[in-house]
Design an enzyme around this catalytic site. Structure first.
Site, short mmCIF file in Angstrom:
data_model
loop_
_atom_site.label_atom_id
_atom_site.label_comp_id
_atom_site.label_asym_id
_atom_site.label_seq_id
_atom_site.Cartn_x
_atom_site.Cartn_y
_atom_site.Cartn_z
N HIS A 153 99.47 60.97 91.21
CA HIS A 153 98.38 61.61 91.15
C HIS A 153 98.39 63.13 91.55
O HIS A 153 98.31 63.38 92.84
CB HIS A 153 97.28 60.93 92.06
CG HIS A 153 95.78 61.26 91.99
ND1 HIS A 153 94.97 60.48 91.40
CD2 HIS A 153 95.30 62.54 91.96
CE1 HIS A 153 93.73 61.34 91.29
NE2 HIS A 153 93.90 62.53 91.94
N HIS A 172 97.40 67.09 89.80
CA HIS A 172 96.65 67.98 88.78
C HIS A 172 97.58 69.19 88.66
O HIS A 172 97.74 69.84 89.82
CB HIS A 172 95.20 68.18 88.94
CG HIS A 172 94.41 67.11 89.47
ND1 HIS A 172 93.43 66.79 88.24
CD2 HIS A 172 94.17 66.55 90.30
CE1 HIS A 172 92.80 65.71 88.71
NE2 HIS A 172 93.40 65.50 90.12
N HIS A 184 89.52 58.79 87.81
CA HIS A 184 89.05 59.17 89.33
C HIS A 184 87.71 58.18 89.51
O HIS A 184 86.54 58.38 88.85
CB HIS A 184 88.71 60.67 89.34
CG HIS A 184 89.88 61.48 89.46
ND1 HIS A 184 90.96 61.45 88.59
CD2 HIS A 184 90.26 62.54 90.37
CE1 HIS A 184 91.71 62.48 89.04
NE2 HIS A 184 91.31 63.01 90.19
N GLU A 227 86.14 58.53 95.18
CA GLU A 227 86.27 59.66 95.96
C GLU A 227 85.18 60.41 96.43
O GLU A 227 84.85 60.74 97.83
CB GLU A 227 87.16 60.89 94.92
CG GLU A 227 87.64 62.24 95.88
CD GLU A 227 87.91 63.25 94.89
OE1 GLU A 227 87.84 63.37 93.72
OE2 GLU A 227 88.58 64.09 95.44
N ASP A 239 97.47 65.23 95.15
CA ASP A 239 96.22 65.69 94.38
C ASP A 239 96.28 67.05 93.88
O ASP A 239 96.51 67.38 92.67
CB ASP A 239 95.06 65.49 95.20
CG ASP A 239 93.74 65.31 94.43
OD1 ASP A 239 93.78 65.02 93.07
OD2 ASP A 239 92.41 64.97 95.05
N ASP A 240 95.92 68.30 94.83
CA ASP A 240 95.88 69.60 94.42
C ASP A 240 96.50 70.21 95.56
O ASP A 240 95.92 70.91 96.40
CB ASP A 240 94.56 70.14 94.05
CG ASP A 240 93.73 69.25 92.84
OD1 ASP A 240 94.14 69.57 91.80
OD2 ASP A 240 92.99 68.50 93.36
N1 HPA Z 1 88.85 65.14 91.90
C1 HPA Z 1 88.24 65.22 90.61
N2 HPA Z 1 88.57 66.11 89.92
C2 HPA Z 1 89.57 66.95 90.21
C3 HPA Z 1 90.22 66.83 91.44
C4 HPA Z 1 89.87 66.06 92.37
O1 HPA Z 1 90.33 66.03 93.55
N3 HPA Z 1 91.20 67.85 91.37
C5 HPA Z 1 91.12 68.56 90.33
N4 HPA Z 1 90.12 67.88 89.43
ZN ZN Z 2 92.74 64.24 91.50
#
Ligand code: HPA
Ligand code: ZN
Length: 323
Positions: A11, A13, A189, A192, A270-271
């Protein structure tokens, strides 16, 4: 201790993995001022909406095939140095279009970077096409049709990212049906920014093999039991959740509670630079917070490889690296 543990993440991006240094270099190349979203201490944002804005602004600085090759190569080489042997990256046709690059060139650029990183470090990588939820059901269906056309051999999955509080899960069922019928791995997703209902809806309507995050399923004990029973894998991203304020701190994150409940959990970044993290940091923080030893951490790697959207021969080869 955690450095030597082989790691896998499922996971992340790719545009969200652009480091501040790389983004500054891209900004210089295109003569763009980044002060609004990039400061001395990294990306500047204060909530999920402004995070997405910073993410989009950085993404817009990658415009050519070589830009994307460099993005993928830089990210994968960095995490390979942290012990990653496998990575999946979310790729977004919508972001490609906004950058003015055709989706074909976007994917072949990324694939070129993936090949270079593999040649340098051995790391394996696959791509998961995502639709962006807040762009609406039609846009997500278009992304699904694109993925279902099997645009590149390294594209092996389909998912949905973006603003989880937008629309209803059922509105996206058609997109996921299209992707599933094409044999792609399915993830979404959920859980969250929205709570347990969002995760339950995703399971009921989209039948994903994996849930992106899923952390807020913890709000409903019966749902956690269902996730454990059905063997759905959670792509948990504790550092991201803490940075975005979904949980107050690492020790409040449900990762360990989910694991003890029998849920198949994995660790993901994630990022990474947006959240001042990396896959290496996620493993290190999990060990520091919950006292995991190398064998336990390796188990999370094994779960990620078992759930990876990859051919069986490569899966076996990667699992062999854990033995
Ligand atoms: N959540 C949802 N969309 C996203 C995320 C995230 O953490 N990062 C990049 N797009
Ligand atoms: Zn994500």
């Amino acid at each position: 201790m955690t450095h030597a543990v082989p790691k896998a993440e499922i996971h992340c991006h790719i545009e969200g993995a652009a480091t501040p240094d790389l983004v500054r270099a891209q900004a210089a190349k295109y003569g763009v001022d980044v002060a609004a979203f990039l400061g001395e201490r990294g990306y500047v944002w204060s909530d999920f909406t402004s995070f997405l804005a910073a993410y989009d602004a950085a993404a817009a600085l990658f415009r050519t095939e070589e830009d994307y090759a460099l993005l993928a190569e830089t990210h994968l080489t960095e995490i390979a140095a942290e012990g990653a042997i496998y990575a999946e990256i979310f790729v977004s046709p919508d972001h490609a279009e906004r950058s003015g690059i055709g989706v074909g060139a976007y994917l072949s650029g990324l694939a070129g970077g993936i090949e270079r990183a593999k040649a340098e470090s051995g790391i394996e990588c696959r791509m998961i096409v995502v639709g962006i939820r807040h762009f609406g059901a039609e846009a997500v269906e278009a992304a699904a049709r694109f993925a279902a056309g099997r645009p590149h051999e390294l594209v092996t999955g389909f998912g949905m990212a973006g603003e989880e509080r937008f629309g209803r899960v059922a509105d996206y069922a058609r997109a996921f049906d299209t992707a599933r019928a094409a044999g792609l791995g399915i993830t979404i997703h959920a859980g969250e920014l929205a709570g347990a209902d969002s995760v339950r809806d995703a399971l009921d309507h989209l039948r994903p093999a994996r849930i992106g995050h899923g952390a807020r399923a913890i709000e409903d004990k019966a749902l956690v039991e269902r996730i454990a029973e059905e063997g759905v894998v959670l792509e948990l991203c504790p550092g991201s959740n803490v940075a975005l304020g979904v949980f107050a701190d690492w020790s409040s994150h449900p990762f360990e509670t989910m694991r003890k409940a029998g849920v198949r959990v994995t660790l993901n970044s994630d990022d990474p630079p947006h959240f001042h993290s990396s896959i290496g940091n996620e493993y290190a923080m999990a060990a520091a917070t919950w006292g995991y030893d190398a064998a336990q951490l390796m188990h999370f790697t094994r779960t990620a490889l078992e759930a990876a959207f990859i051919d069986e021969a490569t899966r076996e080869k990667l699992l062999g690296q854990l033995r």
